[in-house]
Design an enzyme around this catalytic site. Structure first.
Site, short mmCIF file in Angstrom:
data_model
loop_
_atom_site.label_atom_id
_atom_site.label_comp_id
_atom_site.label_asym_id
_atom_site.label_seq_id
_atom_site.Cartn_x
_atom_site.Cartn_y
_atom_site.Cartn_z
N GLU A 1 0.66 -1.20 -0.09
CA GLU A 1 -0.13 -0.11 -0.15
C GLU A 1 0.87 1.06 0.23
O GLU A 1 0.36 2.28 -0.30
CB GLU A 1 -1.02 0.02 1.37
CG GLU A 1 -2.33 -0.34 0.96
CD GLU A 1 -2.46 -1.70 0.21
OE1 GLU A 1 -1.60 -2.78 0.88
OE2 GLU A 1 -3.27 -2.01 -0.57
N ARG B 1 16.77 4.59 -25.09
CA ARG B 1 16.64 4.75 -26.48
C ARG B 1 17.13 6.22 -26.81
O ARG B 1 17.42 6.45 -28.02
CB ARG B 1 15.26 4.48 -26.99
CG ARG B 1 14.13 5.27 -26.68
CD ARG B 1 12.98 4.52 -27.00
NE ARG B 1 12.71 4.95 -28.50
CZ ARG B 1 12.44 6.18 -28.89
NH1 ARG B 1 12.53 7.01 -28.55
NH2 ARG B 1 12.42 6.12 -30.30
#
Ligand code: ADE
Length: 258
Positions: free
Chosen positions: A130, A168
């Site tokens: 949580e 990338r």
């Protein structure tokens, strides 16, 4: 570029990192990803990494000790005692961003990917359960990133998304050296449409201009297509994009429905 990932689910990472462009980038030594299991830094019999929240309520909270120990044993221990502000890690480590993946973070985008790609070394901390003990957020983490306004079960997929988007952008990772320059978002616009062979498919033709060999004309067409797509699909992006006088004229025409 070196990525250090801290997670309770290390098994999530290999399949994606061993595929396609990221695999090639790793094989060529352009990126290196080390995945650290936070559970390895527990010392109790049950290897507990979470506990019930103080104050009651449902769910479990990630404990601070194994997270601090994991990150400090990889990046070096912070000398909090000598530090004027315990929230600021000392110089030896403060230049390595320690990023918590959380829906509470700043929302990831191409500008942030570019910003992070300038760092030679980055640590990514994947939240689970949580939540995490607030002392991790306050005293260890230097940045918080969300991949969007929705809640996942953990930060592992967000961490992979950051690794992918950042990698990338690094030199030589994409086969084409201009590969990332025309991307959607790279220029603040959505990318123009692409076509490849055959010139006609089921009666649908690739635009004539792309087959013309006239590169000035092709560039102009692509720019206008990018502007038109952005105008139609993401008009909010036009407000921040760098636009020339010619672009603005073209957008006026689009607005007038011409
Ligand atoms: N963990 C859970 N949801 C997330 C999100 N949207 N972004 C980053 N980390 C998360």
């Amino acid at each position: 570029m070196q990525f250090e990932v801290f997670t309770l689910l290390p098994e999530v990472f290999p399949s994606y990192l061993e595929t396609s462009i990221l695999k090639r980038a790793r094989d060529r030594g352009l990126i290196n990803v080390r995945v650290h299991n936070i559970r390895d830094y527990t010392h109790d019999k049950h290897h507990m990494t979470d506990d019930t929240p103080y104050g009651g309520g449902g769910g479990m909270v990630m404990k601070p000790e194994p997270v601090f120990e994991a990150i400090e044993s990889v990046l070096g221990r912070f000398d909090y005692a000598q530090d004027a502000s315990p929230q600021t890690p000392p110089a030896s480590v403060s230049n390595i961003p320690i990023i918590l993946l959380t829906p509470q973070g700043r929302v990831f985008n191409q500008t942030i990917a570019k910003e992070l790609s300038a760092h030679p070394h980055i640590a990514l901390l994947c939240g689970r359960y949580e939540g995490i003990d607030e002392r991790i957020r306050e005293h260890l983490v230097t940045d918080e990133i969300s991949i969007g306004d929705y809640v996942l079960t953990g930060g592992e997929i967000p961490a992979l998304i950051l690794i992918d988007a950042i990698s990338r952008l690094l030199p030589n990772v994409l086969g084409d050296p201009t590969g990332a320059e025309d991307d959607s978002h790279a220029m603040g616009l959505l990318e123009y449409p692409h076509y490849t062979r055959p010139p006609e498919f089921r009666g649908w033709h690739a635009p004539e201009v792309l087959l013309s060999g006239d590169h000035a004309k092709i560039d102009k067409w692509r720019r206008q297509q990018a502007l038109e797509r952005t105008f139609k699909k993401r008009p909010d992006m036009l407000e921040k994009a760098e636009l020339t006088k010619e672009d603005l004229k073209f957008i006026e025409k689009l607005k007038a429905g011409k």
